[in-house]
Design a protein around this motif. Sequence first.
Motif, PDB file in Angstrom:
ATOM      1  N   SER A  50       0.798  -1.234   0.000  1.00  0.00           N
ATOM      2  CA  SER A  50       0.000   0.000   0.000  1.00  0.00           C
ATOM      3  C   SER A  50       0.823   1.273   0.000  1.00  0.00           C
ATOM      4  CB  SER A  50      -0.926   0.027   1.235  1.00  0.00           C
ATOM      5  OG  SER A  50      -1.756  -1.106   1.279  1.00  0.00           O
ATOM      6  N   GLY A  51       2.123   1.153   0.296  1.00  0.00           N
ATOM      7  CA  GLY A  51       2.924   2.353   0.503  1.00  0.00           C
ATOM      8  C   GLY A  51       3.646   2.871  -0.720  1.00  0.00           C
ATOM      9  N   GLY A  52       3.600   2.131  -1.827  1.00  0.00           N
ATOM     10  CA  GLY A  52       4.257   2.598  -3.035  1.00  0.00           C
ATOM     11  C   GLY A  52       5.744   2.300  -3.058  1.00  0.00           C
ATOM     12  N   ALA A  53       6.411   2.816  -4.089  1.00  0.00           N
ATOM     13  CA  ALA A  53       7.812   2.490  -4.336  1.00  0.00           C
ATOM     14  C   ALA A  53       8.726   2.966  -3.218  1.00  0.00           C
ATOM     15  CB  ALA A  53       8.259   3.088  -5.669  1.00  0.00           C
ATOM     16  N   ALA A  54       8.467   4.152  -2.677  1.00  0.00           N
ATOM     17  CA  ALA A  54       9.352   4.698  -1.645  1.00  0.00           C
ATOM     18  C   ALA A  54       9.336   3.825  -0.395  1.00  0.00           C
ATOM     19  CB  ALA A  54       8.942   6.127  -1.307  1.00  0.00           C
ATOM     20  N   ALA A  55       8.136   3.412   0.034  1.00  0.00           N
ATOM     21  CA  ALA A  55       8.039   2.560   1.216  1.00  0.00           C
ATOM     22  C   ALA A  55       8.659   1.195   0.948  1.00  0.00           C
ATOM     23  CB  ALA A  55       6.573   2.401   1.624  1.00  0.00           C
ATOM     24  N   THR A  56       8.436   0.664  -0.240  1.00  0.00           N
ATOM     25  CA  THR A  56       9.004  -0.629  -0.598  1.00  0.00           C
ATOM     26  C   THR A  56      10.522  -0.582  -0.579  1.00  0.00           C
ATOM     27  OG1 THR A  56       7.099  -1.084  -1.999  1.00  0.00           O
ATOM     28  CG2 THR A  56       9.061  -2.430  -2.356  1.00  0.00           C
ATOM     29  N   GLU A  57      11.073   0.492  -1.109  1.00  0.00           N
ATOM     30  CA  GLU A  57      12.531   0.627  -1.122  1.00  0.00           C
ATOM     31  C   GLU A  57      13.090   0.651   0.295  1.00  0.00           C
ATOM     32  OE1 GLU A  57      15.990   3.384  -3.199  1.00  0.00           O
ATOM     33  OE2 GLU A  57      13.917   4.078  -3.133  1.00  0.00           O
ATOM     34  N   ARG A  58      12.402   1.347   1.190  1.00  0.00           N
ATOM     35  CA  ARG A  58      12.858   1.393   2.579  1.00  0.00           C
ATOM     36  C   ARG A  58      12.834  -0.004   3.200  1.00  0.00           C
ATOM     37  NH1 ARG A  58      10.922   5.827   6.963  1.00  0.00           N
ATOM     38  NH2 ARG A  58      12.243   7.053   5.567  1.00  0.00           N
ATOM     39  N   VAL A  59      11.806  -0.786   2.879  1.00  0.00           N
ATOM     40  CA  VAL A  59      11.700  -2.129   3.442  1.00  0.00           C
ATOM     41  C   VAL A  59      12.799  -3.035   2.904  1.00  0.00           C
ATOM     42  CG1 VAL A  59      10.282  -4.210   3.563  1.00  0.00           C
ATOM     43  CG2 VAL A  59       9.230  -1.961   3.899  1.00  0.00           C
ATOM     44  N   ILE A  60      12.955  -3.094   1.597  1.00  0.00           N
ATOM     45  CA  ILE A  60      13.875  -4.077   1.022  1.00  0.00           C
ATOM     46  C   ILE A  60      15.340  -3.705   1.236  1.00  0.00           C
ATOM     47  CG2 ILE A  60      12.182  -4.782  -0.686  1.00  0.00           C
ATOM     48  CD1 ILE A  60      13.676  -3.248  -2.786  1.00  0.00           C
ATOM     49  N   LYS A  61      15.606  -2.452   1.582  1.00  0.00           N
ATOM     50  CA  LYS A  61      16.982  -2.048   1.886  1.00  0.00           C
ATOM     51  C   LYS A  61      17.304  -2.173   3.368  1.00  0.00           C
ATOM     52  CE  LYS A  61      17.948   1.085  -1.953  1.00  0.00           C
ATOM     53  NZ  LYS A  61      18.292   2.478  -2.344  1.00  0.00           N
ATOM     54  N   ALA A  62      16.347  -2.629   4.162  1.00  0.00           N
ATOM     55  CA  ALA A  62      16.571  -2.746   5.607  1.00  0.00           C
ATOM     56  C   ALA A  62      17.656  -3.780   5.888  1.00  0.00           C
ATOM     57  CB  ALA A  62      15.282  -3.134   6.312  1.00  0.00           C
TER      58      ALA A  62
END
Length: 246
Positions: free
Chosen positions: A159-171
Amino acid sequence: MDEEGCLGSIVEVLRLGHTTEARENAAATLFSLSAVHDYKKKIADEEGAVEALARLLKQGTPRGKKDAVTALFNLSTHTENCVRMIEAGALTALVSALGTEGVAEEAAGALALLVRQPSGAEAVGKEEMAVAGLIGMMRCGTARGKENAVAALLELCRSGGAAATERVIKAPALAGLLQTLLFTGTKRARRKAASLARVFQRCENASLHFGGLGVGYAFAGNSAANRDSSFAGDVSVPMSISVPVL
């Protein structure tokens, strides 16, 4: 609840009660009432109710925090309460509670519900410690806590879009934690982890399609099962995850 002024009086005790026990009893009352679907919206709309629960979650005793987080969890199950809870500071309190023993599981569960709404996903994405707190629970939480944490991260990506996804997968450490959860987690946790791993796979495929920005995913097993067509992303980082057949 049908008695005029009753709910307002309970909230007033929660906000201004002269003793800790009185405030805790008021929170426990709201926790019990919030289990009834027809009351969820009414409680959230009562002036000062969500704010007081959020404050108790941050500053209360262990008992008070437990009742407050459970009440907030119940309120988060009603989709129309999402914006109100964000405005009242409940989401920030839930993120802070991810590191508090005894309430972290329910806090992660509430966040997993709130981020299903675009406004909730946007708000969680702006919380500096949200992803880190959920990752920490995946590392050290109980079985249920790990379930809720990976579910929250998955919903944030959806639901959060590309920016949120990037933050998750770079964790940091997420790849290893997902790998562990895929093979040792509960059935629900494995299912959520597999879906999140496939989010990464689709990100990689999109990256290759739109310019080949990095190759690094290695998936094995049933990579076509349980695909979530509702997700779209365009970020990529190197990662190697083996997805077992579930």
